[in-house]
Enzyme design. Sequence first.
Site, mmCIF file in Angstrom:
data_model
loop_
_atom_site.group_PDB
_atom_site.id
_atom_site.type_symbol
_atom_site.label_atom_id
_atom_site.label_comp_id
_atom_site.label_asym_id
_atom_site.label_seq_id
_atom_site.Cartn_x
_atom_site.Cartn_y
_atom_site.Cartn_z
ATOM 1 N N LYS A 126 -2.171 6.358 -0.346
ATOM 2 C CA LYS A 126 -3.039 5.174 -0.311
ATOM 3 C C LYS A 126 -4.446 5.623 -0.658
ATOM 4 O O LYS A 126 -4.835 6.763 -0.377
ATOM 5 C CB LYS A 126 -3.052 4.553 1.093
ATOM 6 C CG LYS A 126 -3.440 3.099 1.086
ATOM 7 C CD LYS A 126 -2.263 2.252 0.684
ATOM 8 C CE LYS A 126 -2.460 0.794 0.858
ATOM 9 N NZ LYS A 126 -1.165 0.080 0.736
HETATM 10 N N1 GLU Z 1 -0.217 -1.982 -2.423
HETATM 11 C C1 GLU Z 1 1.154 -2.353 -2.458
HETATM 12 C C2 GLU Z 1 1.843 -1.975 -1.152
HETATM 13 O O1 GLU Z 1 1.214 -1.794 -0.137
HETATM 14 C C3 GLU Z 1 1.875 -1.818 -3.682
HETATM 15 C C4 GLU Z 1 1.888 -0.338 -3.835
HETATM 16 C C5 GLU Z 1 2.466 0.142 -5.148
HETATM 17 O O2 GLU Z 1 2.931 -0.685 -5.912
HETATM 18 O O3 GLU Z 1 2.404 1.336 -5.401
HETATM 19 O O4 GLU Z 1 3.043 -1.918 -1.083
#
Ligand code: GLU
Length: 416
Positions: A105
């Site tokens: 993240k």
């Molecule tokens: N931000 C989204 C999540 O929390 C998507 C993450 C992604 O597609 O890598 O799942």
Amino acid sequence: MSGIKVLQTAQEQLKQVSEKLGIDEGLCKVIALPKRQLRVNFPIIFDNGELEVFEGYRVQHNSCRGPTKGGIRFHPDVDMEETTALAMWMTWKCAVANIPYGGAKGSVKVDTKRFSKRELEKITRRFTNEISILIGEREDIPAPDVGTNAQVMSWIMDTASMQKGYTVPGIVTGKPIALGGSEGRVEATGRGVIVAAEEAAKEKNISLHGAKVVVQGFGNVGGVAAKLAQDHGATVVGVSDARGGVYNPKGLDIYDLYYKYAGRDGGIQNYKDAEKVTNSELLELDCDILIPAALSNQIDENNADRIKAKMIVEGANGPTTPSADRILNDKGVLIVPDILANSGGVVVSYFEWVQDLAHFFWEENEVNNKLSRIMKQSLAGVVHMMHEHKCDMRTAALMIAVHRVAEATKLRGIFP
Ligand code: GLU
């Protein structure tokens, strides 16, 4: 809840599940800690010539099952601890869906509302430059999250490509179709939420067709989920955005709200044929299925007791606190956890990445069918685990995820 509390929650969940799975202490330590944490401070000169320094983070939690994957969040309240917890949840999310990624993240402490588009572009490009020592199409692949979108992903892709000297579409997902994005990616999280809701509802003998649904959040996740719920014959009685919500026990016209009110001056609260409600009142409305698809910690020990829904499908990451979880489980409310319910986004991110690496693109139907199949498979696995271990759905999903990550770690062995 501060980032420290969010991280404590994530670690506590892992501890409980590891005990249940009988994972030994050493292995548990490996899984509990993030592999890499990068904190960056970077300056930006604004349109008016003033300079400000921003703080950002990129955390890679675990890469045993593949490159790390996870969104980038632009929000004033982010910190290293919250980013670390969210990275850990990404590891579990990818493992429950059984896609070959670990979790990551990123975030920048920024209130996007304060800045012009050009300033946001500068913030994005400079942040990308600062974290370029970690990200890469084979290493760590960002995506949109709270406060970021396809435009931000385009800037990330362009910045990384400028550094390489050639175009690297696979370095980021959630891009516009014109730049190597995937059909169906924008709607993927909301679509996955509805597949999960429909499948899980069978556990409560509820049919989505005819069910009363309330959705908190009317953006990329909540808006799409509300539209698809209506398409499936549900009566969507309440929806909200950051400013507040609207309620009509006979049902709202979601298409009208989506295309004529959302994102316009006054927002969805201008919709005439409904009563105005606050975001907290919305959560307590009479309904069968509640879909919190906004920010985290919306349902806590203060309001959990007043939730009337029979089922909660977590479109957002971490909308229910652990104490609320206990209250709701005792009340017999079925909670379809975030790492399962909102995994549609990362699943189609995976499809986008595969298409980018192969330079071969799929039709929307193919994307949606494959997404639906993965969502149903993961849900069936979690339901099976839930019955076998007589536990709640969050615990079951975590058990599957942690088991898969522990198994991969053991099979790979410890280097050197
Ligand atoms: N931000 C989204 C999540 O929390 C998507 C993450 C992604 O597609 O890598 O799942």
